[in-house]
Structures are given as C-alpha cells and as structure tokens.
Design a protein around this motif. Sequence first.
Motif, PDB file in Angstrom:
ATOM      1  N   ILE A  58      -2.025   0.963  -3.769  1.00 37.82           N
ATOM      2  CA  ILE A  58      -1.175   2.143  -3.963  1.00 37.82           C
ATOM      3  C   ILE A  58      -1.970   3.168  -4.752  1.00 37.82           C
ATOM      4  CG2 ILE A  58       0.961   3.017  -4.975  1.00 37.82           C
ATOM      5  CD1 ILE A  58       2.224   0.331  -4.549  1.00 37.82           C
ATOM      6  N   SER A  59      -2.133   4.351  -4.179  1.00 35.85           N
ATOM      7  CA  SER A  59      -2.958   5.386  -4.795  1.00 35.85           C
ATOM      8  C   SER A  59      -2.189   6.115  -5.898  1.00 35.85           C
ATOM      9  CB  SER A  59      -3.425   6.385  -3.737  1.00 35.85           C
ATOM     10  OG  SER A  59      -2.313   7.056  -3.176  1.00 35.85           O
ATOM     11  N   THR A  85       0.411   8.594  -4.526  1.00 38.18           N
ATOM     12  CA  THR A  85       1.690   7.975  -4.161  1.00 38.18           C
ATOM     13  C   THR A  85       2.538   7.699  -5.396  1.00 38.18           C
ATOM     14  OG1 THR A  85       0.680   6.960  -2.204  1.00 38.18           O
ATOM     15  CG2 THR A  85       2.733   6.000  -3.010  1.00 38.18           C
ATOM     16  N   SER A 129       0.826  -1.210   0.000  1.00 35.84           N
ATOM     17  CA  SER A 129       0.000   0.000   0.000  1.00 35.84           C
ATOM     18  C   SER A 129       0.862   1.263   0.000  1.00 35.84           C
ATOM     19  CB  SER A 129      -0.925  -0.005   1.216  1.00 35.84           C
ATOM     20  OG  SER A 129      -0.163   0.098   2.406  1.00 35.84           O
ATOM     21  N   ASP A 130       0.196   2.384   0.265  1.00 32.59           N
ATOM     22  CA  ASP A 130       0.888   3.675   0.314  1.00 32.59           C
ATOM     23  C   ASP A 130       1.927   3.744   1.429  1.00 32.59           C
ATOM     24  OD1 ASP A 130      -0.662   4.484  -1.793  1.00 32.59           O
ATOM     25  OD2 ASP A 130      -2.129   5.563  -0.555  1.00 32.59           O
ATOM     26  N   LEU A 180       5.715   3.806   0.621  1.00 35.04           N
ATOM     27  CA  LEU A 180       6.335   4.930  -0.079  1.00 35.04           C
ATOM     28  C   LEU A 180       7.728   5.263   0.453  1.00 35.04           C
ATOM     29  CD1 LEU A 180       6.272   7.277  -2.080  1.00 35.04           C
ATOM     30  CD2 LEU A 180       5.027   8.615  -0.359  1.00 35.04           C
TER      31      LEU A 180
END
Length: 671
Positions: free
Chosen positions: A652-653, A656, A627-628, A631
């Motif tokens: 993951i957006s 990001t 996920s984010d 980062l």
Amino acid sequence: MSQVLDFTGSVDFCLGGSLYPNPKESSLFLSLGNHADLYFPTRKRSRISAPFIFSGESFEKQQPSIDVLPDECLFEVFRRIDGGQDRSSCACVSKHWLMLLSSIHREETCPRKSSLSSEPEGRLVSDKKVKSFETTNKGGFVGSNVENVEFEVNDQEIEGDGYLSRCLEGKKATDVRLAAISVGTVSRGGLGKLSIRGCNSSRGVTNVGLKAIARGCPSLRVLSLWNVSSVGDEGLSEIANGCHMLEKLDLCQCPAISDKGLLAIAKGCPNLASITVESCLNIGNESLQALGHFCPNLKSISIRNCPLVGDQGIASLFSSVSCALKNVKLQALNLSDVSLAVMGHYGKSVTDLLLTGLQNVTERGFWVMGNCQGLQKLRSFSISACQGITDLGVEALGKGCPNLKQLCLRRCTFLSDNGLVSFAKVAGSLESLQLEECHRITQSGFFGVLVNCAEKLKALSLTNCLGFKDMAIGFPFPSLCKSLRSLSVRNCPGFGNNSLAMVGKLCPQLHNVVLAGLNGITDDGLLPLVNNCEAGLSKVSLSGCVNLTDKVVSTIAKLHGWTLEQMNLDSCNITDASLVSIAENCLLLSELDVSKCVVTDSGIAALASVGHLNLQILSLSGCTLVSDKSLPFLCELGETLVGLNIQHCRAISSGTIDLLVEKLWRCDILS
C-alpha cells in the motif's frame, strides 16, 4: 513675625528654598505650595510616593500607580473583591497579583454587603430572604437589585460543589499554575480533582503551590501527587487545614512527605475514603495508626514499596474500632505472618484483597489467615509472588472465605495440583480463577477445578503455565461444567489437542474462547470444542496459533456467525477463503483482526461486497499481499469503520494512505 525671624533653632523649621540638588525628589518631603516660605521636616517615613512632582514654582501632576502600594494594602483591596470573574481579571495583571490573590483564604474575604438586608450588622442576605424580595405594584425593591443578589447567592453555592478537574504534568507543574487554578476555578464550579505528575526541574511545585490550592479550593475531593519531590509535610498540612472535603489521596514517589503530613491529613480530613501510598520512603507505621484512629470513612487503602511500614502499622490500622476497610492492597512490604493473622481476624468488612511480593510471609501466615474465619465478606483475592502460598495455605483460604468469587494466583511456585483441587472442593462460591506462572499446575489440576466447581465457575484463565503435558484422559468425568462461559489459555506450550477436545466435551456453554500462542493445537483439536458449544460463541481469539487453517475458521463462521462479535486470527494460517466465509455468515461481527495472514485484495473485496457487515475495527497489519487495489473496498467498509490498522502493509503506497485518511475522516488509521 519678628519672633520667627529671630528664632535661632535649626530643628523645628527652616527657611524656604530647595534643600536638595534634584527638586523632583518629592518623596523626601511634604510640599506646601508656591506660597510657602518654610517647611517642616517629616517625622515619619512615607510608604507611598507623592502624586506630584515639584518643578520650580509650579507643580506638575503625575499619573498615580497602584503598583507602589505595599502588599498589606493590596491584600485589603483584594479581599474585598468577592466576584470570581473580577478576581480572575486582577490575577491576569501580574504574577505578583496572582500569587497575592491565591494567598487569600476564603474566610478572609469580605463579602459584598447588600442594601436589601434588614439585619442591623449588614449581613449577607440569605437565600430565603432573597426569594421573599419580590417586586409588587405598591412599591418595593428594584427588580434588578434582587436579581443581582440572587446571582451572587447562586454563584456561592456553585463554587462549593467541586465540578472541575485539573492535571499538571512535567514542565507545566509549577506553583504559578497552581495559583492560577486556585483563583480561576472559584467561579467555574470549584476544583474537585487535582493531579500533579512529575515536576519542573527549575520551577517545580512546592509547598507554596499546595498552599494556594488549600486556601482557594475548599471543594477539593481528589488529590494525586506523583513524583513531586519538593512537596513536603508543610504543603500536605495546608491541604489538611483548607480542604476538609478531601476524599481520595494518592502519593507516589514523594520523599519529602513523612508521617507528620499524613497525620495532619488524618486529623483534618474526616471524609477521607481512599488513600494510595507508593514508594514514599519516610511514611511508616505512625501514618497507618493515625488513619485507623481519625478516618472512620476510610474504605480503600493501597501501600506499595514503603520500607518503614511493618506489622505494627497494619495491626493498628485493622484493629482500630472504626476500621471499615473494604479494598486493601499491600505490595512489596516488610510484613510477616503477624499481619496476615491480624487481617484474617479483624478484616470483617474486607471485600477485595491484594497481596504482592510479601517475601517474609510463610505458609503459616496464610493458614492462620484462613482459619481465623474473619474474611467472611471477601469476594476477590489476588496473591502474587508470595512464597508462603502453598497447598495447605490455599486450602485454608478456601475454607475461611466462603463468599470468595474471584481468585488470582501469580508466580506461586509451591502451589501444586493437590492444593488447587482441595481449594476447588471447599470454595463453593468461586466464579473466576486465574493462574499465571504457576508451573506446578498440570492437566490434572486444571480439569480437577472444572469438575469440582462445575456449578458456579464462569471464567478460567491460564497464562504462562509451563507444567502442562498434553495427554489423553481415558476415564469419564462425573458431571459437565455447564456454568463456564469464558476460557483463556495463553502461552502454555503443553496445552494441546487432547486438552482442548476434553474442554469441548466438559464445557458446552462457552461464549468466549481465547487461545493465544498455542503452537500445539490444530483444526482437529479445536473442531470438537467449536461443534459442542451450544450457546453460540461471541468472542474467538486464536492469535499466534499458527497451525489453524481455513477449515476451522469456516466452521466457526457457519456455526456461530449469528452470535460472533469479535474474531482475532492474528498469525493464523488462513487465506481469502476464511474472509469469504466470514463475510457470508457473520452478520454481527464488529471487530476482525487478520494481521500477518495470507489474505489478498480479493479477501478485502469479499468483505466489502456484502452490505450487511457492520465492521467497526479492522486490522490488516503485516498483510503484505494487500495492495492499492483494496482502496475502493476499504472506502466501502469505511462507512462503519472507526479503526483501521494497515501498518507494515508494504504494497500500500503513501498516496493511497493519504486518500484513505481524506475519505475515511471519521476513522482512526494506523499506517
């Protein structure tokens, strides 16, 4: 004066005055000035408009224009421009000038005469003479003049070297662009390689474009024409007449080119060393005969899907006195056993041979090829989709090719274990064997090759061979295959734990192991191979082996982390534990693929926590649990990364991803 006034004729001269309603039509007569009372009619049609306009009793001066000059005059002007930059500048004026400049042959140009030449006919000063013109204290030539001449001589030398490469594709492939290349590359090193792929439907490349290249680019060495339907024999003949340095020619889907064009190439390009002809329906046996007769330097030939090429052409090519072919590729041709017999007898210099889709060749053809004993220098042999390759033919090839090092057999449906083992016994120099879609090859043939080629075999590859059945082998093998360094098994469903464990016992010196799409192997089958590798594994690919777990990955990392450079665990049943073990032990790892694995942000954090990792390529495609939160860890890894794959990572957006693109500006990111 009275005689003039009493003259009654009307042909020789007339009284003064305007004869035309529009006095500005000055191109129809020759004016004599405002003091003239009469004029003489012109006897010859003027080709150049007069630079004056008649208006009443006075003349008005008009701006002269070079555009009104006929092509003959422009030709004489342009051929006296010997500087590449000046020619390029003139070509930028209009397409008309560009095409005219591109039509001037190099031999038709008039080189600039130097006042430094002492020869009576005003020839160009040679390089040696230029060097002898040195400025002295006792007078002599001006230094600037000497420098100019030296520049011109050096410029001419550079033009013939052919350093530049140009490629035109699709809509960019036009005659105008070829003309621009012909004129523009002269002063920039000369054109050495030209590739034309596809063609503009309305203004495509024609014989005119190739003519421009032939006249302006004598240094051309490589020419590729792919899917160019408007270029025919005329264009190829122009290349033959103007580009005598041509060394490599590729023709693909050129229906307008026939034997006539290739005959011209064979006669005009004695340096031709490589030719490829694919899907050219009008090229046949006559072309091969000409190549064999006129091209003594021909080393490589590739012919594919040319229906007019038959046994006669192949026989003429190979039986030629000057034939010194080394690389030969024959694919999808109407050849019979005769062609194979000729190659087996006359192919004394052939080192690489590829035969694909020769449906008319039988077992007899391969048997004769091997028994002719002419392929003594053959080192690499690839056979694909040839029904004539059988056990008898393969064994004959093994006997007739004593220096064969690489053999690739694809879709050989009649080849069985007996033929493969017989070949392995007589092929004493074999180093690499590839088997693809050979469904009659089983476990017996596979291990028979390992035993009989134990001294020199370095690489063994199996792909889509469905004849394997994973059975335990109870009898001992006489010797180990210590020479094998690379093993690749892809999509062979019958290759399981028993076969893999036996490979581990037989081959202790493996460096590269590729196991792809093998659902039948588990940790118990792979662990013996991993434990028995004495030299240390450098590349491990386990893509699609869904039953492998963290246990075997951790073992690989601990035992071979000091040599491991590449690891592919795509779709394996692994978790963050594997990433922790890799981070702790694999100091040299540069490429890691954990796509579609159950790894999370914690695993990425483990990779980033150690400072000694030098990862360059990391693939996390399909890792839905990343996920984010990863980062900052990815940014730390990004100091060495050059490639990052985060496709289908749904957690993951886009924000990001934008930050990653901004911070990891040196890294190629797939998202």
